[in-house]
Write a protein that holds these residues in place. Sequence first.
Motif, PDB file in Angstrom:
ATOM      1  N   ASN A 176       0.844  -1.198   0.000  1.00 43.03           N
ATOM      2  CA  ASN A 176       0.000   0.000   0.000  1.00 43.03           C
ATOM      3  C   ASN A 176       0.878   1.246   0.000  1.00 43.03           C
ATOM      4  OD1 ASN A 176      -1.589  -2.159   1.767  1.00 43.03           O
ATOM      5  ND2 ASN A 176      -3.102  -0.828   0.802  1.00 43.03           N
ATOM      6  N   CYS A 177       0.396   2.294  -0.652  1.00 42.07           N
ATOM      7  CA  CYS A 177       1.161   3.532  -0.767  1.00 42.07           C
ATOM      8  C   CYS A 177       1.189   4.321   0.533  1.00 42.07           C
ATOM      9  CB  CYS A 177       0.552   4.419  -1.850  1.00 42.07           C
ATOM     10  SG  CYS A 177       0.955   3.897  -3.532  1.00 42.07           S
ATOM     11  N   LEU A 213       0.265  21.703  -8.666  1.00 48.02           N
ATOM     12  CA  LEU A 213       0.344  20.597  -7.707  1.00 48.02           C
ATOM     13  C   LEU A 213       0.072  19.267  -8.395  1.00 48.02           C
ATOM     14  CD1 LEU A 213      -1.446  22.039  -4.532  1.00 48.02           C
ATOM     15  CD2 LEU A 213       0.974  21.436  -4.754  1.00 48.02           C
ATOM     16  N   THR A 214      -0.937  19.239  -9.231  1.00 44.73           N
ATOM     17  CA  THR A 214      -1.275  18.001  -9.929  1.00 44.73           C
ATOM     18  C   THR A 214      -0.112  17.512 -10.784  1.00 44.73           C
ATOM     19  OG1 THR A 214      -3.599  18.677  -9.982  1.00 44.73           O
ATOM     20  CG2 THR A 214      -2.944  16.922 -11.477  1.00 44.73           C
ATOM     21  N   ALA A 215       0.616  18.430 -11.379  1.00 44.01           N
ATOM     22  CA  ALA A 215       1.749  18.048 -12.221  1.00 44.01           C
ATOM     23  C   ALA A 215       2.885  17.411 -11.422  1.00 44.01           C
ATOM     24  CB  ALA A 215       2.264  19.270 -12.976  1.00 44.01           C
ATOM     25  N   PRO A 224       9.180   2.485  -8.184  1.00 38.60           N
ATOM     26  CA  PRO A 224       9.725   3.164  -7.009  1.00 38.60           C
ATOM     27  C   PRO A 224       9.534   4.673  -7.031  1.00 38.60           C
ATOM     28  CG  PRO A 224      11.292   1.566  -7.871  1.00 38.60           C
ATOM     29  CD  PRO A 224      10.195   1.673  -8.875  1.00 38.60           C
ATOM     30  N   ASP A 225       9.418   5.268  -8.233  1.00 37.83           N
ATOM     31  CA  ASP A 225       9.277   6.716  -8.344  1.00 37.83           C
ATOM     32  C   ASP A 225       7.823   7.171  -8.455  1.00 37.83           C
ATOM     33  OD1 ASP A 225      12.066   7.009  -8.321  1.00 37.83           O
ATOM     34  OD2 ASP A 225      12.172   6.659 -10.488  1.00 37.83           O
ATOM     35  N   PHE A 226       6.872   6.270  -8.231  1.00 36.97           N
ATOM     36  CA  PHE A 226       5.454   6.621  -8.351  1.00 36.97           C
ATOM     37  C   PHE A 226       5.091   7.762  -7.405  1.00 36.97           C
ATOM     38  CE2 PHE A 226       1.167   6.257  -6.608  1.00 36.97           C
ATOM     39  CZ  PHE A 226       0.401   6.335  -7.754  1.00 36.97           C
ATOM     40  N   ARG A 227       4.412   8.771  -7.958  1.00 35.36           N
ATOM     41  CA  ARG A 227       3.890   9.891  -7.170  1.00 35.36           C
ATOM     42  C   ARG A 227       2.531  10.290  -7.739  1.00 35.36           C
ATOM     43  NH1 ARG A 227       8.587  14.257  -5.996  1.00 35.36           N
ATOM     44  NH2 ARG A 227       7.524  15.338  -7.690  1.00 35.36           N
ATOM     45  N   LEU A 228       1.620  10.619  -6.840  1.00 35.51           N
ATOM     46  CA  LEU A 228       0.283  11.033  -7.273  1.00 35.51           C
ATOM     47  C   LEU A 228      -0.198  12.146  -6.350  1.00 35.51           C
ATOM     48  CD1 LEU A 228      -2.236  10.531  -9.088  1.00 35.51           C
ATOM     49  CD2 LEU A 228      -3.037   8.966  -7.320  1.00 35.51           C
ATOM     50  N   LEU A 254      -1.321  13.641  -1.195  1.00 36.35           N
ATOM     51  CA  LEU A 254      -0.054  13.253  -1.810  1.00 36.35           C
ATOM     52  C   LEU A 254       0.149  11.757  -1.602  1.00 36.35           C
ATOM     53  CD1 LEU A 254       2.229  16.090  -0.332  1.00 36.35           C
ATOM     54  CD2 LEU A 254       0.542  16.246  -2.182  1.00 36.35           C
ATOM     55  N   ARG A 255       0.625  11.063  -2.637  1.00 36.47           N
ATOM     56  CA  ARG A 255       0.885   9.624  -2.531  1.00 36.47           C
ATOM     57  C   ARG A 255       2.232   9.279  -3.154  1.00 36.47           C
ATOM     58  NH1 ARG A 255      -3.780   7.052  -0.995  1.00 36.47           N
ATOM     59  NH2 ARG A 255      -5.659   8.245  -1.452  1.00 36.47           N
TER      60      ARG A 255
END
Length: 380
Positions: A176-177, A213-215, A224-228, A254-255
């Motif tokens: 889980n993130c 922010l969304t960008a 490993p570099d996942f960001r949301l 932020l995730r």
Amino acid sequence: MTETDLAEIRAFRHDLHRHPEVSGAESKTAARVLAHLAPTRPDHVLTGLGGHGVALAYDMAAPGPTVMIRAELDALPITELSEAPHASSLPGTGHLCGHDGHMAILAATARLIRRHPPARGRVLLLFQPAEETGAGAAAVLADLAFGGVAPDWALSLHNMPGLPRGAALLAEGPANCASMGLRLSFGGKTAHAAQPETGLSPATALARLIPALTALGPGGAMGPDFRLVTITHARLGEPAFGIAPGEAELWATLRSRDDGPMAALLAEATALAQAAAEADGLTLEISHHDVFAACANHPQATAVLEGAAQATGLALRTDGLPFRASEDFGRFAALCPSAMLFLGAGEGHPALHNPDYDFPDALIAEGAALFDHAIRQILD
């Protein structure tokens, strides 16, 4: 597990479902847990852990490791839409994530280990508060009373709609993130809508900040570099046509897949907000909410759950992990090997957090059998 057992535990689950309590307010739920499990004669009982948490310890004949199984006490601030006779009696609150079912599984597990105790060690059943806000596990770990029963192993499960019945999702590594709620409050000066130049509006700062922010977190592949970054709420001024706004709020979640990248993502989001405020002469207040650490399955604990799943006839799958959604169970990994398994609730079952969701009672026996086998792998 007899039919009488299952009938009594189903009734317990339905009672919990009728009387949900949100994170941090689970006092009556904790009392129901204690009353229902009293006949299993726990050797040690801890209450008030990290708030309203309850831990029941069952000691075996010989010394050995402590195996903790965790369930959650809290419900959600969501109105339930259900025709079930055990539907929530509290408007605006419902057990729409299945935590009532997870508690019922632990109640069934207690009966199994009392009737046929493992050879050694201790079983610790933790009913944890405030999972939905991410505060509960951290509060339990910080509670000095918990140190006296600290586990050597930590195991848990979560029911998973969309996954077929009889199937289970499990893999070592990220499950889980990590996530965090970021609340940005901007202050300016109101004005008459006919003379907006005499005030100080946060409107343009808000308009620039939302896409920026969304960008920062576009999502994509779960590497490993996942960001949301997800904008979850925005408010600008008063709902009136005669007033130019003088304040605004922006909420974002932020995730990141792992804990490490979260610090960088937060720093970048904070810098963007500060720059937007400074550019337009606005004040800015920043607060953090619902902070979840990443949840990762330890190889040894994963192997234990894998063996238990195979022994109980569950069809194991590894696809779909890690989930974007967060889970605060991951904090126990700082203490001992830990792992979480996701138990299929049915492909057509309503999704978690949906207003028509209800935990499938048939999973109670499946979950208890899984935990019973897992405990015996370690303690027999």
